[in-house]
Design an enzyme around this catalytic site. Sequence first.
Site, mmCIF file in Angstrom:
data_model
loop_
_atom_site.group_PDB
_atom_site.id
_atom_site.type_symbol
_atom_site.label_atom_id
_atom_site.label_comp_id
_atom_site.label_asym_id
_atom_site.label_seq_id
_atom_site.Cartn_x
_atom_site.Cartn_y
_atom_site.Cartn_z
ATOM 1 N N HIS A 467 0.817 -1.221 0.000
ATOM 2 C CA HIS A 467 0.000 0.000 0.000
ATOM 3 C C HIS A 467 0.852 1.273 0.000
ATOM 4 O O HIS A 467 0.310 2.369 -0.101
ATOM 5 C CB HIS A 467 -0.927 0.004 1.215
ATOM 6 N N ASP A 471 -2.385 1.733 -4.795
ATOM 7 C CA ASP A 471 -3.647 2.090 -4.143
ATOM 8 C C ASP A 471 -4.701 1.026 -4.428
ATOM 9 O O ASP A 471 -4.530 0.158 -5.284
ATOM 10 C CB ASP A 471 -4.129 3.469 -4.598
#
Length: 497
Positions: A467, A471
Site C-alpha cells: 500500500h 492504491d
Amino acid sequence: MAAVTRGSLGAFRRLLLSQQSRRCFQLQSFRCDRTLQPITFRCDRNLQVFSCRGLHVAVVNQGPIVQFKLSDIGEGIMEVTVKEWYVKEGDKVSQFDSICEVQSDKASVTITSRYDGVIKKLYYDVDATAFVGKPLVDIETESGSEVIQEEDVVETPAMAQEEHTHQEIKGHKTQATPAVRRLAIENNIKLSEVVGTGKDGRILKEDILNFLAKQTGAILPPAPFQEIQTPPPAPAAAPAAAKPVSTKAAVKPPPATPKPVFTGKDVTEPLKGVQKAMVKTMTVALKIPHFGYCDEVDLSRLVALRSELKPLAESRGVRLSYMPFFIKAASLGLHHFPILNASVDEDCQNITYKASHNIGLAMDTSQGLLVPNVKNVQLLSVLEIALELNRLQVLGASGQLGTADLMGGTFTLSNIGSIGGTYAKPVILPPEVAIGALGKIQVLPRFDAAGQVVPAHIMKVSWSADHRIIDGATMCRFSNLWREYLENPASMVLDLK
C-alpha cells in the site's frame, strides 16, 4: 660357526639398506615407483659366496591430500545443511562425481568432486551445518594428477552467480559446473549449443565430449504437474436404509481402558534451511503495509475450454492444468498495470519497473514453502507455461529446485486451493509488491442472464499489495481485468503476442 653366520647376515642387511637408500627414496615429480636391481643371496656351508638374484622391492609414493572446500553459491549464503553424503571415507572418486547434497535457505545443491582420488575424511555429519570457505572433505589425489590450486579459493558472489547461470535451451534451463565450462571454453564450444543430459538438464563432461563427436542428446519428456481438480458431480442420493428395530436387550458397557500415560519429551532444535529463510523473509515482509482485496471468478467457460485442450496437450507430452491460464492472464494484466510488476528499494525511495514477467508459484514441498517462478511469461504461450510448470513441479517434489528457479521473481500466485480453502490473506514476497492467492474451485448455484439458477464453477481470489506504492483502485482494476480474461478466455486471444 654361529659368530661367522651372524657377521655374514649383518653384512647382508647393510648391503640391502644401502641399496634401498640409494635407489628407492629419490622422489621425482611427486611420484616414486622405482624398481630395484634384484638382490638375493645364497650362502653355502663355508659362507663365502654371495650371488645377486631374485629379490624385487617397489615403493609407491601417495599423492597429496587436498582439502575440498565449500565454495560460495551466491545470494549471500554463508552456511548450508548437509542433507546426504554420496561417499564415505575410503571411497574412490573421479572428477564430476557427486559428493554430497546440501540445502541452503533457498535451494538444494549437489556438490561434485573436482579431483580424482580417494576420500580420506568427511568433516560433517548428515544434518550438520557446513560453512562457506571451510573444508567439506579431504581427498587424497592420485599420484601425478593435476591439483588445481585456484579451486581452493572461495568464490565471490559475482563468480558464483556467473558459474550457476542457467541458459535457455529449447525451452529448458540447463546448468554446468565450472570444470565443464572450462572444458567447453578450451574446445571453443558454446554451452547454448549443447543439450544437457544430467539431473535438471545439467550439462555434463560426457555431453561436451559427445558434442565433440558430433552426437546430440535428447530432452526428456516433461513430467506431470499437479493440477487443480474440479469437484465431481454429486452422486445420486441413495435410498435411506431402514433403521433397525430397537430392542430392550441390555447393552454391556465398554470395558474400562487405562488412561494413556504421556511419556514424550520436549525437543528443541535450531531452525535450518527453508524454515530459517522463512523467518528472514517474513520478518521483512510484515514491515510492508498490506492492502487486501478479494473477489470471485466464474470459471465455467475456462473449465469447458480446458477439457477440450487437455487431450491435445497430452498428445504433445504436456499435462495441462488451470494454472497456466491463471499465470498467462496475470501477465496480460501486468502489461496494463506495470506497477504491480515492480519493486522498491529498502528505503522506499526508488521504484523499478521490471521488463520481464517472472511469475512465481508458491509450492508446498517436503522441504517447506518454496516459490519457483516461470521466467518471461510475457513471451510464452499457455502450452509453454504448462511445460515449465511440469518441470518445476517435478523438481519441487524431489527437492531439487535450483537457485536460478527460485531467483528473480516479479509477481506471485499462491495455489492454496489445491489443498483447500477459499479466501486467504497472502503475504507479499519482498522485493515484490503484489501477490494473489487462489482458492479451490467449487460448483455453486448462480443466476444466469435470464435469471435462472444454474451451476457455476466458482473460484475465490485474494490479493495483497504494497500500500506504500499501490492504491486500492489499481489493485481492483487489475483484478477485474484478470477476471475478465478467465471468465471469457477467448478474449485472451486478442492480446496474445
